[in-house]
Enzyme design. Sequence first.
Site, mmCIF file in Angstrom:
data_model
loop_
_atom_site.group_PDB
_atom_site.id
_atom_site.type_symbol
_atom_site.label_atom_id
_atom_site.label_comp_id
_atom_site.label_asym_id
_atom_site.label_seq_id
_atom_site.Cartn_x
_atom_site.Cartn_y
_atom_site.Cartn_z
ATOM 1 N N ASP A 26 1.108 -5.700 -2.882
ATOM 2 C CA ASP A 26 0.255 -4.946 -3.804
ATOM 3 C C ASP A 26 0.450 -3.448 -3.595
ATOM 4 O OD1 ASP A 26 -1.078 -6.820 -5.347
ATOM 5 O OD2 ASP A 26 -2.549 -7.212 -3.778
ATOM 6 N N CYS B 182 2.127 -6.821 1.646
ATOM 7 C CA CYS B 182 1.312 -7.853 1.012
ATOM 8 C C CYS B 182 1.664 -8.029 -0.467
ATOM 9 C CB CYS B 182 -0.164 -7.505 1.105
ATOM 10 S SG CYS B 182 -0.752 -7.466 2.774
ATOM 11 N N CYS C 14 -8.741 -6.511 -5.098
ATOM 12 C CA CYS C 14 -7.991 -5.810 -6.137
ATOM 13 C C CYS C 14 -8.816 -4.677 -6.730
ATOM 14 C CB CYS C 14 -7.591 -6.773 -7.250
ATOM 15 S SG CYS C 14 -6.588 -8.133 -6.661
ATOM 16 N N CYS D 143 -0.668 -8.697 -8.264
ATOM 17 C CA CYS D 143 -1.124 -9.860 -9.020
ATOM 18 C C CYS D 143 -1.786 -9.404 -10.322
ATOM 19 C CB CYS D 143 -2.116 -10.662 -8.194
ATOM 20 S SG CYS D 143 -3.655 -9.803 -7.882
#
Lengths: 165, 110
Positions: free
Chosen positions: A62, A60, A130, A87
């Site tokens: 991350d 993904c 996140c 991100c």
Amino acid sequence: MLRSTIFTASRSLFAKPSTVVAARFYHPKVIDHYERPRNVGSLNKSDPFVGTGLVGAPACGDVMKLQIKVDEATGKIVDVKFKTFGCGSAIASSSYMTERVRGMTLEDAGAIKNTEVAKELCLPPVKLHCSMLAEDAIKSAINDYKRKRAAATGTATGATASASA
Amino acid sequence: MDRMVEYFEDLGDEHEIPGYDVEYQVSSCKKSGVMTLKLGDKGTYVVNKQPPNKQLWLSSPTTGPKRYDYDAEHKAWFYNRDQHTLKHLLDTEISKAIGININVPLDSKS
């Protein structure tokens, strides 16, 4: 005023039918952490007093690594470093987490909730994941440290036992 | 996912719910999609597809973020930490938030 002008302008730029992208802006706190990330780097992961947490899904995009150095006598986190691929919100979440846990006991650090991170950074609903990643990272680092200590004590006891046998 | 979006769109049409809004954005490759469900002052739910690891991600205003994996045998989306389903969570939380019993079409029975 300026904000709304930018919003309108970027909307018209991106408002082609094939690539409809909603213009969203990071909160200034996220941008601050993104541009000036705190405590970036690595600690020696073979150090017996360093716990490493590696979480995320590489597929993904991350991945978050968070490391803590613990003072055994006080049980407090004396140093903390992170490296995150992801991100802006993921980077900001881990950066904020490193600031937050420095000097804390393992118990207090492990009790930090993703909601606290999300609230501090004003993350929008779609970016709450996140903050969860940051919570998972610190918990994983704490568990790694505890596992290391348990193994070290276990080995010591085992060695004594075999020596006396 | 498409059926769920349709369901929530119909729900908004059939009932007068203050601040209700459904938005579905699909990426240009048609693989990933994000559904944003606004319930006025009750908060915003987001469900999005994560094609690389075949998960659905949920963000709830009351219980936070969760990731769900599809179980082909049970034909449902499960949360691996406590094995509840996405359908169960959405039905429970949103019914409570809007005061209407809902039944999201997210498993084999619906």
